[in-house]
Design a protein around this motif. Structure first.
Motif, PDB file in Angstrom:
ATOM      1  N   ALA A 147     -54.650  19.049  91.187  1.00  0.00           N
ATOM      2  CA  ALA A 147     -55.954  19.443  91.739  1.00  0.00           C
ATOM      3  C   ALA A 147     -56.567  18.280  92.502  1.00  0.00           C
ATOM      4  CB  ALA A 147     -56.906  19.896  90.635  1.00  0.00           C
ATOM      5  N   MET A 148     -57.105  18.566  93.657  1.00  0.00           N
ATOM      6  CA  MET A 148     -57.969  17.598  94.323  1.00  0.00           C
ATOM      7  C   MET A 148     -59.223  17.441  93.475  1.00  0.00           C
ATOM      8  SD  MET A 148     -58.893  15.577  96.732  1.00  0.00           S
ATOM      9  CE  MET A 148     -57.862  15.784  98.182  1.00  0.00           C
ATOM     10  N   ILE A 149     -59.756  16.238  93.449  1.00  0.00           N
ATOM     11  CA  ILE A 149     -61.013  16.015  92.727  1.00  0.00           C
ATOM     12  C   ILE A 149     -62.143  15.772  93.715  1.00  0.00           C
ATOM     13  CG2 ILE A 149     -62.216  14.590  91.042  1.00  0.00           C
ATOM     14  CD1 ILE A 149     -59.518  14.105  89.690  1.00  0.00           C
ATOM     15  N   PRO A 164     -53.017  23.321  93.457  1.00  0.00           N
ATOM     16  CA  PRO A 164     -51.766  22.562  93.573  1.00  0.00           C
ATOM     17  C   PRO A 164     -51.074  22.686  94.926  1.00  0.00           C
ATOM     18  CG  PRO A 164     -51.889  23.637  91.432  1.00  0.00           C
ATOM     19  CD  PRO A 164     -53.051  24.148  92.229  1.00  0.00           C
ATOM     20  N   ALA A 165     -50.854  23.899  95.405  1.00  0.00           N
ATOM     21  CA  ALA A 165     -50.128  24.071  96.668  1.00  0.00           C
ATOM     22  C   ALA A 165     -50.907  23.495  97.839  1.00  0.00           C
ATOM     23  CB  ALA A 165     -49.830  25.551  96.903  1.00  0.00           C
ATOM     24  N   GLN A 166     -52.203  23.737  97.867  1.00  0.00           N
ATOM     25  CA  GLN A 166     -53.027  23.213  98.948  1.00  0.00           C
ATOM     26  C   GLN A 166     -53.091  21.691  98.900  1.00  0.00           C
ATOM     27  OE1 GLN A 166     -57.075  24.624  98.968  1.00  0.00           O
ATOM     28  NE2 GLN A 166     -57.404  24.104 101.126  1.00  0.00           N
ATOM     29  N   LEU A 167     -53.152  21.136  97.691  1.00  0.00           N
ATOM     30  CA  LEU A 167     -53.163  19.677  97.556  1.00  0.00           C
ATOM     31  C   LEU A 167     -51.855  19.070  98.057  1.00  0.00           C
ATOM     32  CD1 LEU A 167     -54.327  16.991  96.625  1.00  0.00           C
ATOM     33  CD2 LEU A 167     -53.549  17.533  94.298  1.00  0.00           C
ATOM     34  N   ASP A 168     -50.725  19.676  97.712  1.00  0.00           N
ATOM     35  CA  ASP A 168     -49.441  19.159  98.183  1.00  0.00           C
ATOM     36  C   ASP A 168     -49.383  19.151  99.710  1.00  0.00           C
ATOM     37  OD1 ASP A 168     -48.359  18.565  95.705  1.00  0.00           O
ATOM     38  OD2 ASP A 168     -47.388  20.518  95.469  1.00  0.00           O
ATOM     39  N   SER A 169     -49.878  20.214 100.336  1.00  0.00           N
ATOM     40  CA  SER A 169     -49.888  20.283 101.800  1.00  0.00           C
ATOM     41  C   SER A 169     -50.828  19.230 102.382  1.00  0.00           C
ATOM     42  CB  SER A 169     -50.330  21.684 102.248  1.00  0.00           C
ATOM     43  OG  SER A 169     -50.420  21.766 103.649  1.00  0.00           O
ATOM     44  N   PHE A 170     -51.981  19.063 101.755  1.00  0.00           N
ATOM     45  CA  PHE A 170     -52.954  18.067 102.199  1.00  0.00           C
ATOM     46  C   PHE A 170     -52.366  16.660 102.121  1.00  0.00           C
ATOM     47  CE2 PHE A 170     -56.182  14.960 100.842  1.00  0.00           C
ATOM     48  CZ  PHE A 170     -57.068  15.015 101.899  1.00  0.00           C
ATOM     49  N   VAL A 171     -51.709  16.336 101.007  1.00  0.00           N
ATOM     50  CA  VAL A 171     -51.146  15.000 100.831  1.00  0.00           C
ATOM     51  C   VAL A 171     -50.046  14.741 101.859  1.00  0.00           C
ATOM     52  CG1 VAL A 171     -49.840  13.506  99.270  1.00  0.00           C
ATOM     53  CG2 VAL A 171     -51.771  14.828  98.401  1.00  0.00           C
ATOM     54  N   GLN A 172     -49.248  15.744 102.153  1.00  0.00           N
ATOM     55  CA  GLN A 172     -48.218  15.579 103.175  1.00  0.00           C
ATOM     56  C   GLN A 172     -48.851  15.234 104.526  1.00  0.00           C
ATOM     57  OE1 GLN A 172     -45.554  18.916 103.482  1.00  0.00           O
ATOM     58  NE2 GLN A 172     -44.480  18.095 105.255  1.00  0.00           N
ATOM     59  N   ASP A 173     -49.925  15.936 104.881  1.00  0.00           N
ATOM     60  CA  ASP A 173     -50.629  15.632 106.134  1.00  0.00           C
ATOM     61  C   ASP A 173     -51.254  14.242 106.095  1.00  0.00           C
ATOM     62  OD1 ASP A 173     -49.968  18.077 107.169  1.00  0.00           O
ATOM     63  OD2 ASP A 173     -51.922  19.013 106.801  1.00  0.00           O
TER      64      ASP A 173
END
Length: 340
Positions: A137-139, A314-323
């Motif tokens: 989760a993003m915090i 989780p999925a959105q965070l993984d995509s965000f971190v990749q960007d």
């Protein structure tokens, strides 16, 4: 690539409508129906849970982790232990978390440094941020702020600063107390075409003190560190590093809103798990954090720490971190920033 402004807009829509990832499934133990867990995760947790914080006790990431742990502990049936493992810009603790069992009992309070920037700054991390971790989760976001004590530079005066930098290239010194500040500086100098001069510091307090004392005219630091001095009038905030203004520093426009279109370089904190952690456990912890982020008292305490809450699963965070890895890596490589 989604900007933090777009992600912040998503957060606002979530808070208005209650429609976000996982809400239909409910939140276990918070008065809503729980999502069924597979047999392998059904007994979780049956022992204490560890959150590794790769920074020293008392720092912002540590305070945030303890706040989140306290709130999660009200729902889960086991103690949540904060384990501080500081050193090497967060790499020591992050490597420890990466080597931990993926059983749902170890999590990492990760940051833009540990999970996006450090692989481009250090020759040997001791872990792979993409292969070793999965998002939970993003915090929240931690915007930086460009400040001055110079009497002839007005608040929200990015345009004036750019004009003066171009008129006298490399003569305006900017105090940079962290690697994140160096990255914000490099992107600002390039995007605004404002030739400034970087002055690197080892401590936030000294950079701020030198700016307030007139030794240097400018400093880039966290909103948390600079805010008391801005509110007291000792510093004037020229602009926030996020795409839009922040509620943590009312009245201060973003750099992007002052003519440097699209400027958006923001630090962040998020919770990660060792890759392979059962998906049901990751989903449940993420949902609980999502619920915690909506509590007014918790949101207020997060803002006091200097973190603007941002809901992301989780999925959105993984995509965000990749960007973010692409963004931070591009800036760092272009500017030639390295830590030996």
């Amino acid at each position: 690539m989604k900007t933090t402004g777009e992600l912040r807009s998503s957060r606002r829509r979530f808070l208005r409508t209650g429609a976000a990832w996982g809400m239909s499934a409910g939140l276990a133990g918070l008065g809503l129906p729980a999502r069924a867990l597979p047999v392998s995760a059904a007994s979780w947790p049956d022992k204490p849970i560890r959150i590794v914080v790769p920074y020293a006790a008392g720092q912002g990431a540590d305070l945030l982790a303890r706040l989140i742990a306290q709130e999660l502990g009200k729902t889960l049936t086991q103690p949540i232990i904060i384990e501080n493992r500081a050193g090497a810009g967060g790499n020591i603790g992050t490597a420890n978390a990466a080597r931990s069992n993926a059983d749902g009992y170890t999590f990492l309070l990760g940051t833009n440094a540990t999970n996006a920037a450090n692989e481009f700054l250090y020759s040997n991390l001791g872990f792979d941020p993409a292969a070793d971790f999965m998002g939970v989760a993003m915090i929240g976001l931690l915007p930086m702020v460009l400040c001055t004590s110079a009497a002839d530079l007005p608040a929200n005066g990015i345009a004036t600063l750019i004009e003066r930098a171009r008129a006298k290239p490399r003569t305006l010194n900017v105090g940079l107390p962290s690697t994140t500040a160096q990255v914000v500086f490099a992107e600002f100098e390039k995007s605004a075409q404002a030739p400034l001069f970087a002055v690197k510091y080892k401590a936030s307090g000294q950079a701020l003190a030198d700016t307030m004392g007139g030794q240097i005219p400018l400093v880039i630091d966290t909103v948390t560190a600079a805010r008391p001095h801005v509110l007291s009038g000792k510093l004037r905030a020229l602009g926030i590093s996020s795409l839009h203004a922040s509620d943590m520093l009312p009245g201060v426009k973003s750099i992007a809103e002052q003519g440097v279109t699209g400027f958006d370089v923001v630090a962040w904190d998020a919770l990660f798990a060792p890759r392979g952690t059962p998906a049901a456990i990751v989903a449940r912890v993420g949902e609980l954090i999502q619920r915690v982020q909506q509590q007014p008292a918790t949101r207020s305490r997060m803002m006091d720490i200097g973190v603007e809450p941002l809901v992301m699963g989780p999925a959105q965070l993984d995509s965000f971190v990749q960007d973010e890895r692409t963004k931070w890596g591009g800036i760092i490589n272009a500017a030639g920033i390295r830590i030996e």
